[in-house]
Structure formats: structure tokens, C-alpha cells
Design an enzyme around this catalytic site. Structure first.
Site, PDB file in Angstrom:
ATOM      1  CD  GLU A 163     -13.220 120.653 -57.353  1.00  0.00           C
ATOM      2  OE1 GLU A 163     -14.406 120.305 -57.248  1.00  0.00           O
ATOM      3  OE2 GLU A 163     -12.504 120.854 -56.373  1.00  0.00           O
ATOM      4  CD  GLU A 166     -12.533 125.515 -61.664  1.00  0.00           C
ATOM      5  OE1 GLU A 166     -13.259 124.595 -61.244  1.00  0.00           O
ATOM      6  OE2 GLU A 166     -12.633 126.693 -61.284  1.00  0.00           O
ATOM      7  CB  CYS A 183     -17.705 119.366 -52.470  1.00  0.00           C
ATOM      8  SG  CYS A 183     -16.688 118.934 -53.862  1.00  0.00           S
ATOM      9  CB  SER A 203     -13.515 124.668 -57.748  1.00  0.00           C
ATOM     10  OG  SER A 203     -14.274 124.113 -58.792  1.00  0.00           O
ATOM     11  CE  LYS A 242     -23.740 119.275 -49.773  1.00  0.00           C
ATOM     12  NZ  LYS A 242     -23.112 119.769 -51.033  1.00  0.00           N
ATOM     13  CD  GLU A 245     -24.546 123.085 -52.069  1.00  0.00           C
ATOM     14  OE1 GLU A 245     -23.380 123.325 -52.323  1.00  0.00           O
ATOM     15  OE2 GLU A 245     -24.971 121.917 -51.915  1.00  0.00           O
ATOM     16  CD  GLU A 250     -25.826 132.068 -55.774  1.00  0.00           C
ATOM     17  OE1 GLU A 250     -25.294 133.030 -55.241  1.00  0.00           O
ATOM     18  OE2 GLU A 250     -26.418 131.190 -55.110  1.00  0.00           O
ATOM     19  CB  CYS A 387     -19.788 113.992 -45.843  1.00  0.00           C
ATOM     20  SG  CYS A 387     -19.282 115.256 -47.010  1.00  0.00           S
TER      21      CYS A 387
END
Lengths: 474, 214
Positions: A163, A166, A183, A203, A242, A245, A250, A387
Site C-alpha cells: 500500500e 501504491e 483493510c 487501495s 471479516k 470478507e 474475489e 479494531c
């Protein structure tokens, strides 16, 4: 537990209609009349679990006698040994599935733990708020019969490499700025729902959890000489989103799920208690190498501003080729919903912003849409303090302890960082070796294949959950 | 009129109560540290046994708890003198209680309940009686009367926060510092529907300061 079902629920038999969940929901996904059971709009819901944390409408004891509580525990995916009270707002769990997998000797069981678990898990065993227990956590996971104890913090270090590179590329070229962090899955889902036209500002990096998942079944499998198809990859997360996710279509590598299943901090505590492990008296044990070795920068991903601080530690040195004068970047630490700062990286004046809590993000999104957002880099975390305050973290019995609890967990995260020998991601020897032996250059061909992703619009009338898919082994 | 000897009490405003039951949960949490109840829900291994009850009708909800009656009928009904006037509270001695239910019947407010007694988070057996459970004779669980004691002698759960500068008060600190300055129900109510009416003064205190007292 089929993944096509929503993860966050409100039990209409237990809900008293107090609507405290609706007040805490950052995306107005909870609807209903006061005094009546509430419902969750799965399309808007970002699965952050803040409603789960605040709900105090508990099931009365007399349901136990009628086996009502047993049925509810099963429906919620809880182990039958769980004794704690049931609340109206809940997230469905995966502990039953993980317990089954742990008993399967044909699987090579790998686990990773998010940075925020080690500062809160002990609370489930009665230790003071924010007690730091990375060693006991690793020991407990080993006794649960995981074959490898890895760490999401390692993935956080990889994230900084990718990142950070990037960001520098985008800033130098002036393209797709500002760049948002990616994230937090609740933030990503919210962006896909509320601002799909801005998705190229995110990102392209997968989250640290998915990066570790991808590396476990490639690099890690090679190191251990294990068939990737035999690896069962578990992640312990402070987050209820999560699980969503990891089931996104993907998130697979060479046809395999990167992370097969996610459990929360609370569910890990359930598994440890279920196995009869005396957590409080466990010795400190190390994580396994190589995917369990992390820097201080990786460990601060668990608090708001942590990704930013870790990125600046590395970005400063990549851009200026000089050592950063101070590792404790107080200007990005704090608890306000939106914090901004300007960082001098050599000749580059980097403007950054940190958003803690999704309710603060809409102002920033509007700025970007209008084309006058002044920042280069924006960290967004869905939960109020990052978190450490996630929906899967230990749930407090007393609302009055919430501030103290979050503060204690945050202090522990920072203390953990300050005690690490290596505090910058690019100086982590395991990261240097990973790039040298396996990944090559950040943003190169292999990282692109394993560590980067794309996003999808979830504009209205598209079922958000059906877009994901689950490829679990069990 | 001399109020000097009267007891404090907690009362609720029905118009403010939203029925969230946070008061019940907090009451349970501060009274069960001996049963291993800490800061997290995960430390609970027993049923939630509150000493106040959120009641619900068609038109309102509100918590009801002991009014600390001056001539407490529960005490008058207790055959073993387990209910006493003590430090401005009508207190039940759980050790002495025989679970006869006379106090619950005598209470005009329904503020007393009889629950199983717990020790270390497990049911406490009755020393003499047995009952048939799962087709065999087992020691009967001891039953005790529970009611509001204004959180006298309760402590904040969880001990000190481990983080630096966390602002939590430690179990290592003087015990008096750990005492709840307010009954837990008053402190946690998100709508400030509960207030402590203090003995003698007629003054009432609700939690209206920013940041709370815990």
C-alpha cells in the site's frame, strides 16, 4: 452455516425495541418502531457489529428450562458448552465448524490472529481490561491443535509494503487521489454501497487477513511442504464483517479460498473454554515462522490511526532514504472521528486524514465527489476506535466501562509496538526474505496476483450477500 | 418532620425508560464478582439474576426495585430475622435466608425474587435436602431471596485496566475507592431514567454529569 445468510441479526423474541442499536448503527441499517422488535436491512448493513456490542436485551433464564436457549445457541452457531447470556442483537458464529475441523486429522490447520485479539482475549477469562497476552494466545491455539500459529500482523507488514508503494506511485503521478485504505471490510462494503463511483480511490490491496490467507496457501505451503488443498485456513478477528470478507468471490488464490473461516475474539474464547484449557495459567509461547513474525508497525493496525502511522514510518524512509526521526507519531493517534495532519516527506507535503467510525466518512466522501478533497491518503476504520472496538470483541457488561476498555486496549497495542525490536514493516527480516525469495518487488507480478483485488458496486437492489460465496471444506 | 432516619431509594421515571434492560444487566454484574463475573459477558457462567426488574405494559416500561420501606413488611414477615435495617438499607442476609417466600409475598411492589444461590459461578447445594433429577437423587440447590441493596458493598467489576493511563481504578487500590458511588442501575441508564433519592435530604441525584462516575 451457509454464507448466503446475513451475519448480523436481531432476535425478535428478545428485542425490546429500545433502539439503542439503531442509535449506534453508523449506516442507519436498523429499522423499527420504539417498543417493537427491530430489523436489520442487510443491504445497508456493513456487518460492523456495533449493535451486537451495545445490546443489553438478554434472554431470561426461564427459557433454559424449555430448551429455548439451547435452540437459540445452535441457531447462532454457538458451541453447546457456552454459558454466557444471549442478547437480542447477535452475529452468527463459526465455532462449531472450526471445532469439527480441528478434530479432522486429514487437514493441515493454520490460524492467524488479528492485532486486536491479543489485547482483549484475556478479558473473556476475567483478567483486567486490555491485558496483553500474545504468548498465552499462541499457546492456547497450539493446544487447540492448530498446526501453524501465524499472525495477521505479518500481513499488516506486507500491506504496508504494497500500500505504501501504491500510495507513493499515485502521489507522484497525481492519479486517483485521495487514496483510501482498504483493510476494513465494513468500510469497503460501505464504499461499494454508498459511493461506488469512488471505488478506484480505494487501495487495491487486500486486507492483511486476506494477504496472510493467500500467502498461507502459497508461500507457507511451500515452506511446510504441504498440499495447499489440504490447508484449512482460520482467522481470528475482532470483527464480525471479516466472515463476509473471506467469503467474497474475489478472495481466492489458484482456486482455493484464502481464508476458509473466520471466528471472533469471543468465539476463540468459547473454543478455549470448550477444550478445558486453563488460559490464565498458560505459559507464553512464540508464533510460528515465517508468517508469524511481525514488526511493531504491523501490531498497531488494531487501533485507529495505526495503518496511517505504520505507512508513514515506512513511506518516510522510502521517499527520503533517511531514518525517520520519531517513531511515535502522536498527530495520527487519538479518538476523534476525523483527524487530519500534514507530513513532510522530503520535498513532498503529504496531507493525510484518519476516519474512525463510518458515520464520519460521508463528509469526506462528499468532498471527494465534489472534487475538492485536500488529502492524499485517508485511513478509514468502520468502528469507533478501530479494531480494538470491533463487533467481535469481548462484550462489556457495563456501558460505563466502554471508554476505559477501549483506552486500555489501545494502550496495550501501543505498548506492544514500543516493546518490539523491529518497529518498521520494511525492516522486518521475515518481510525482507518474503520479497527476496517469493514476491519480488512490491506491486510486481506475484504480489498483483496474490495480494491485490478489485471492488464491485453494490448499488440498490443488488443483494450484497449473494455477491459473495463460500468455498469451505466442511 | 424528621427525615434523618429514613432510607435512600432508587426510583425510575416511566416516561424516560426505553426498556433496554441495561440496569438489570449492570445490577447483576456488580453483585456477582464472587461468581467470577468480570467486565466481559464471556465471564458469566450463571443465569443473569438482577435485583430490579424492567416491567412492561402496553403503554410503558420501567424498572421496579425495592423502596427500602421504613417499616419493611418483608422484614416483618421473615420468620428467621434474615431481613434487617442496616446502614440505611433494608438488607437480606443470604446466609440466614431459608427461602420461605414470605418476604416476596409481603412486598407490595414485587421487588423480591427467589433465585438459586451461586458460589464461584456454580449452583450452591442445599446441605440437607435431595431431589430426584435425571432419575437419581441429587442435592437440592439452595434458594435465596434477592432484592436491591443500593449496591452497598459492591465493587466495580474487572479490576484495574491494564493499559497505561487507562483511567480505570484498580482492584489493588483501596477497596473504598472501588465502591460504586452510585447504584449501578443509575450509573448505566442511557436515558437517565433512574435516580437515587437520598435519605433525609429529600434530594435526588441522577447521573447528569458528563462522563459518568465509573
Amino acid at each position: 452455516m451457509p454464507s448466503s445468510e446475513p451475519i448480523i441479526h436481531i432476535d425478535s423474541e428478545l428485542c425490546t425495541g429500545c433502539r439503542r442499536c439503531a442509535a449506534v448503527c453508523p449506516v442507519d441499517a436498523i429499522t423499527g418502531e420504539p417498543g417493537e422488535p427491530q430489523t436489520v436491512d442487510a443491504h445497508r448493513c456493513v456487518i460492523c457489529g456495533q449493535c451486537v456490542q451495545i445490546c443489553t436485551a438478554y434472554a431470561p433464564d426461564h427459557l433454559e428450562a424449555s430448551d429455548g436457549l439451547k435452540a437459540k445457541r445452535l441457531q447462532r452457531g454457538q458451541l453447546p458448552s457456552v454459558r454466557e447470556p444471549l442478547f437480542a442483537a447477535y452475529s452468527t458464529g463459526q465455532a462449531l465448524e472450526v471445532k469439527r475441523a480441528l478434530a479432522d486429522s486429514a487437514l493441515f490447520k493454520v490460524v492467524q490472529c488479528a492485532p486486536a485479539i491479543r489485547v482483549s482475549l484475556a478479558e473473556e477469562f476475567g483478567l483486567p481490561l486490555g491485558t496483553l497476552t500474545p504468548g498465552k494466545m499462541a499457546a492456547a491455539l497450539r493446544r487447540l491443535k492448530f498446526d501453524r500459529i501465524y499472525d495477521t500482523n505479518f500481513g499488516a507488514d506486507v500491506t504496508i509494503m504494497e500500500e505504501g508503494t501504491e500510495l507513493i506511485g499515485r502521489v507522484l503521478s497525481g492519479e486517483r487521489l485521495p487514496m483510501f485504505t482498504s483493510c476494513c471490510p465494513a468500510w469497503v462494503k460501505h464504499a461499494e454501497t454508498a459511493a461506488p463511483e469512488l471505488l478506484d480511490h480505494l487501495s487495491s490491496c487486500k486486507s492483511p487477513m486476506q494477504m496472510v490467507g493467500a500467502l498461507v496457501k502459497t508461500y507457507g505451503a511451500k515452506q511446510d511442504g504441504v498440499d495447499p488443498a489440504k490447508i484449512y485456513s482460520v482467522a481470528v478477528m475482532p470483527c464480525t464483517c471479516k466472515e463476509f470478507e473471506c467469503s467474497r468471490e474475489e478472495m481466492e488464490v489458484d482456486g482455493l479460498r484464502e481464508v476458509d473461516v473466520v471466528i471472533t475474539t469471543r468465539e476463540l474464547a468459547h473454543l478455549i473454554k470448550d477444550a478445558g484449557i486453563d488460559f490464565v495459567n498458560l505459559p507464553d509461547e512464540p508464533f510460528d515462522s515465517p508468517l508469524g513474525l511481525y514488526s511493531g508497525a504491523g501490531s498497531i493496525f488494531g487501533v485507529t490511526g495505526g495503518v496511517m502511522e505504520a505507512a508513514i514510518r515506512t513511506g518516510y524512509e522510502l521517499v527520503t532514504h533517511e531514518t525517520i526521526p520519531n517513531l511515535q507519531l502522536d498527530f495520527v493517534r487519538g479518538e476523534e472521528g476525523l483527524r487530519t495532519a500534514t507530513v513532510q516527506l522530503g520535498e513532498l507535503e503529504l496531507k493525510v486524514a484518519v476516519v474512525a467510525g463510518l458515520k464520519y466518512v460521508s463528509a469526506v466522501l462528499n468532498q471527494v465527489k465534489a472534487g475538492h478533497c485536500p488529502y492524499h491518503f485517508i485511513e478509514v476504520m468502520g468502528c469507533p476506535e478501530g479494531c480494538v472496538s470491533g463487533g467481535g470483541q469481548p462484550k462489556l457488561l457495563l456501558e460505563t466501562l466502554r471508554k476505559t476498555a477501549y483506552q486500555a486496549r489501545k494502550s496495550s497495542v501501543y505498548r506492544h509496538d514500543s516493546h518490539q525490536q523491529v518497529r518498521k514493516s520494511h525492516e522486518n527480516p521475515a518481510i525482507i526474505k518474503l520479497y527476496k525469495d517469493f514476491l519480488g518487488e512490491p506491486l510486481g507480478h506475484v504480489p498483483h496476483h496474490l495480494l491485490h483485488t478489485t471492488y464491485q458496486s453494490r448499488e440498490k437492489n443488488v443483494s450484497p450477500i449473494s455477491a459473495g460465496r463460500k468455498g469451505g471444506k466442511l | 418532620m424528621n427525615h434523618a432516619a429514613s432510607n435512600s431509594l432508587v426510583i425510575a421515571e416511566a416516561a424516560k425508560c426505553i426498556g433496554c434492560k441495561a440496569c438489570e444487566l449492570a445490577c447483576f454484574a456488580v453483585h456477582n464478582r464472587d461468581n467470577g463475573v468480570g467486565t466481559a459477558v464471556g465471564t458469566v457462567t450463571m443465569p443473569v439474576l438482577p435485583r430490579l426488574y424492567v416491567i412492561r405494559t402496553d403503554s410503558f416500561t420501567m424498572p421496579v426495585q425495592c423502596r427500602q420501606c421504613e417499616n419493611a413488611p418483608c422484614a416483618g414477615a421473615c420468620p428467621v430475622q434474615a431481613i434487617r435495617q442496616q446502614d440505611g438499607v433494608i438488607a437480606i442476609d443470604a446466609e440466614a435466608c431459608i427461602g420461605c417466600k414470605a418476604c416476596a409475598l409481603a412486598c407490595p411492589f414485587g421487588a423480591i425474587s427467589l433465585y438459586k444461590a451461586y458460589s464461584g459461578g456454580a449452583e450452591l447445594p442445599q446441605p440437607l435436602l435431595q431431589e430426584r433429577r435425571d432419575s437419581r437423587l441429587q442435592r437440592k440447590t439452595r434458594i435465596t431471596a434477592y432484592k436491591c441493596d443500593l449496591c452497598r458493598n459492591t465493587e466495580l467489576p474487572g479490576g484495574s485496566a491494564a493499559g497505561e493511563g487507562a483511567g480505570g481504578r484498580g482492584s489493588s487500590a483501596a477497596a473504598a475507592q472501588d465502591r460504586n458511588p452510585f447504584p449501578a442501575c443509575v450509573a448505566v441508564c442511557p436515558e437517565k431514567a433512574l435516580r437515587l433519592v437520598e435519605a433525609g435530604t429529600g434530594r435526588s441525584r441522577s447521573l447528569n454529569r458528563e462522563g459518568g462516575t465509573f
